[in-house]
Every structure is written in structure tokens, then in C-alpha cells.
Design an enzyme around this catalytic site. Sequence first.
Site, PDB file in Angstrom:
ATOM      1  N   SER A 231     109.224  26.737  51.563  1.00  0.00           N
ATOM      2  CA  SER A 231     108.881  25.934  52.731  1.00  0.00           C
ATOM      3  C   SER A 231     109.131  24.457  52.426  1.00  0.00           C
ATOM      4  CB  SER A 231     107.428  26.208  53.138  1.00  0.00           C
ATOM      5  OG  SER A 231     107.153  25.660  54.414  1.00  0.00           O
TER       6      SER A 231
ATOM      7  N   GLU B 230     109.846  34.893  59.772  1.00  0.00           N
ATOM      8  CA  GLU B 230     109.059  33.738  59.337  1.00  0.00           C
ATOM      9  C   GLU B 230     107.998  33.316  60.356  1.00  0.00           C
ATOM     10  OE1 GLU B 230     109.545  31.960  56.432  1.00  0.00           O
ATOM     11  OE2 GLU B 230     111.558  32.526  55.764  1.00  0.00           O
TER      12      GLU B 230
ATOM     13  N   HIS C 269     106.424  34.002  57.003  1.00  0.00           N
ATOM     14  CA  HIS C 269     106.570  32.833  56.141  1.00  0.00           C
ATOM     15  C   HIS C 269     105.621  32.910  54.954  1.00  0.00           C
ATOM     16  CE1 HIS C 269     107.943  28.759  55.471  1.00  0.00           C
ATOM     17  NE2 HIS C 269     106.722  28.279  55.435  1.00  0.00           N
TER      18      HIS C 269
END
Length: 541
Positions: free
Chosen positions: A232, A347, A447
Site C-alpha cells: 500500500s 483490493e 487489500h
Amino acid sequence: MTIRKLWVGLATAAALGLSACATTGADAPAVQVGGAPLLRTSYGPVVGSREGASGAVNVFRGVRYAASTEGRRFQRAADPQPWSQPLEATRFGSECPQIPSPDVPVFASWANTVGTSEDCLFLNVWTRGLGDGKKRPIMVWLHGGGYVTGSGSSNGYDGSRLAERGDVVVVTLNHRLNALGYSYLGGLTDDPKYADSGNLGSLDIVRALEWVRDHAEAIGGDPDNVTIFGESGGAAKVSTLMAMEGARGLFQRAIAQSGSMSLSGFTPRVGTPLAKDLMTTAGASSVEELAAMPIEDFIAAMMKSRSRGAFYRPVVDGRSLTRQPYAPDANPVSADIPLLVGTNNNEMRLQGGLGSPENFVLTWEQLPAKLKAFTGDADVDEVIAGMRAAHPDYDASDVFFQVATFRNYRGTALLQAERKSEQSAPVYMYRLDWKTPVEGGRLETPHALDIAFVFDNVARSTSYTGPETAETQRMADLMADAWIAFARTGNPNTPALPQWPTYDTRTRATMIFDLDPQMVQDPDGEERELLQRLLPEGRGL
């Protein structure tokens, strides 16, 4: 919980426990104190612990790589004062000041209880060898949370199993965040001590990498075989470092997981108004006054400002960052650095799902309005029609999550891989498809799920991966070994995987990580062609 609140809270709260700790001298011998590992560092000795299943992993937490930034806000990090008596290095150092993050239930296994302080420039080391002459690959992890939250102390980032499994050195670290790390003040003052304020967080990482280089021998690693990797916001930091002249030579490989967002950073034209607005909101008449205000008041003002404490990126300031990392092409600074890049399949089922549960049950009538945040000026009806043709089995929620995932993650990962593949170093692309059973299975492959597998930490990740099983360990075996192989050689191929070719725009070879991993050329190619043609470049939120 809103999507924005969940977004800025994606990095799990890190751990504190103020241990006065230190750094490690490259030419200093490693010894023991009462059976505990000791490193004589450049600034003074530190004492750690031994952990891991074998009890053979030497762990040093809260290792100081720079002095406290308190009293030196908006300035480059300085050397710490040296010490002579051994300091305990068994607890994480404080995390850098940031806006509060909400509790995210699926991250519960990773949470640590730690406070914040402007004295936060610490790193953590896991290694099987101390000054033993071996040259282990060094893997330096950059935490997520965008450029605004997080630390290197999450339980999910514990490096014991990775260090034990691959005989690698694992390093995690803290660096300055949000307005403290990325406020561009060059348009508000000509004081040279604030000249680098727009990139201090990234410069902190460079300083930590210099620490790793200088102390590689002492921690049993190879200064010429350093991999930076992150997820991320951590992956965005990887991309930024690949464009920084000051980071050249400090790492030899790079891994960007679900965060190819920093194709471009802010320009002074964007950074200056944000800094000016923060000063106005804080009621400060000068940069000096803003730098001197109590940190609690500073954070409160930041949260009230236009940025809301969550809208910060590195700034192309002509100093530490002289051009964009991946726009319009891959920065030549890192042309010789191999890159491993990829995403998870679904995600946005985390931020766009848990943050707004109604998105799990969208109707086709509701979908166009929901998608507008991600489609920009594109024809929403054309996007929906194209997605339905590419995926006849999708319902409206499936289309929403996949378009949002492509806009915020997959699309930029593809662009990064495409642009990087035009350079000399190899690029490898992956996608994680294994679905977590938590939340009744509705998150699918969300995610941050990959963190548990990359660190081989499924036992520490049960709130997100579900109970520790042969399946979860299988995924950890596949991904951790591939990451270790890449760190060791620049090639992620392992005996457990199908042959994994490099990525190019002709074949688009992609490793699909699932219980039965597959190498697929251009997975979901019809979707890719549609969304690359219609969607704007970059993020939708």
C-alpha cells in the site's frame, strides 16, 4: 465508518514502549550480555533478545537511527547523541505523530498498543547472524498507511519467521508522516533549514537505509544486496525511492505490493497551498511559529485543515526529488533495479466494503452513481456494459469493487510494470487470488491480505486470514519463498511455482498466487483493455 476513515487507517497501529535504543556499527563485534545478543553500534551498545521457533533469531527493537525530531520540526534528521552503557532494545520505539485511526476488526491480530512522539526515528532488526561474516540478503520493509499513518511495529510485520525461513535480515522502520514529513514550505520561507520539508519522510527512509548499509556486516547482512519492499503506502514509498538520487546504491531490488500509487507526487503548485492552509488553520503567523507549536495542537490543526491530515505525498522539489517517479516514464535513476510488482484481486472490498457495507448489496440501478467516484469523465454506462460483457457472472457489487480496485490499484500497477519493462532490469508481475473466509467470505481477496503470507505470519493474522490451516500455510510458503528468492537473486522463481517469466506488454506474464498457482498471460485481458482505455490514470479516492 467512512471509506476515507478506513482508508487512512489501513496501516495497523504500531507498537511503542519507549526503549532508548540505538544503531549498529559495521566494524563492531557482536557479543552477549547474560545470554542476550549485544551490538556495539556507531552511537553506543544495544542489547536485544533471541526469538523464533529455533530461538536463533537475534531481534533488536526500537533501534535509534537518528535523533529525536522534537525541537527540529520540518528539518532533516540529525545524528543522535552517543552513549556508552548498553541500552535495552527489546521494545518498539514510539511511532511518529499521526491522526487517530479507527479500529478495523480484520486487523485486530496485527495491532500493538504504542504511543506517538516526535522522537520516533527507530528501526527494528531480525537476523540469524551477528558479525559472523555471512552476507545475507537484507529486506527492508516500508509500512503502509499512505504517507500519513502507520509504523514499522505491527505484529503483521514481525520478521522472525521470514528471517528464520530464508536466512535473510529483516528490517522495519518508522519515518515522519503527514504534514510533519511532507509539508512543502519552500513557497512560504527561504530559511534553508526548511528547504527539504516536502520530502522529510522519504529522506528519513534514506537515512535508515544508510544505517543498514553502514551496519550490514554487524547484523550479518550484505550491503550490496538490499531489497526494499512495502505494501500500500509502503509500495508507494518504494516507487518514490526509486526516483531519488540520494537513495541510489542503497538498495538493489524493489517490491511494490498493492501500492503503485506514486507514479507521480505533488508539485510545489499543489504543496504550497496545502502548507499555507495548514498555517492559517493553526493560527500561525510564520513557519517558525508552526514549527514550535505543541504537537497536540499541530495534529488538531492538521485534522481541521484542507488536508484533513490525510492528503500528503512527496513533492518534486528539485532537490531530493527532481522528477516524477513513473510519469511519463520510469525514472532512469533506478533503471538497473529489478522490480516485483502486483496487487490482490479484490483490493477495494476492504475500504469500499467494510467502510460502506451497503456496497456489498448494490443494485444495477444504484451502480452508476456509486461508480462516478472512480470513473471520472468516463461514460459510466460504457464501463458497466463492458464489465458485464467481460464478466457475465458478476453482479452489481462485483462490478463496483473490480472497477474501484482497477482504478486505485491494478491500473497503476500495470502502468508501473509497463513503464519499468522498457528499462534494462527485469520486472515480474503477480496477483493474489486466494480468498479469505473472514467476514463470511465477502471480502474475497482484499487489500493487505498479502502481508500475512509474505511475512509467513498466518498465526499472527487469524483475524484476517481465518484460522491457521494447511491452506493458509500453503499460501505463506508460496509467497514468502518467492519474495526471499527475489531478495536473494532478483528472480522470484522457486521449485513450488510454475515458470515465472518477466513482464512485458506483449505477453503480460502474471503469476496468480492461489493454492494451485498459475502463470497466466494477461489475466482478465478484456477487463484490462476496457478500463485502461476508459478510466483516468491514477487513484479514484
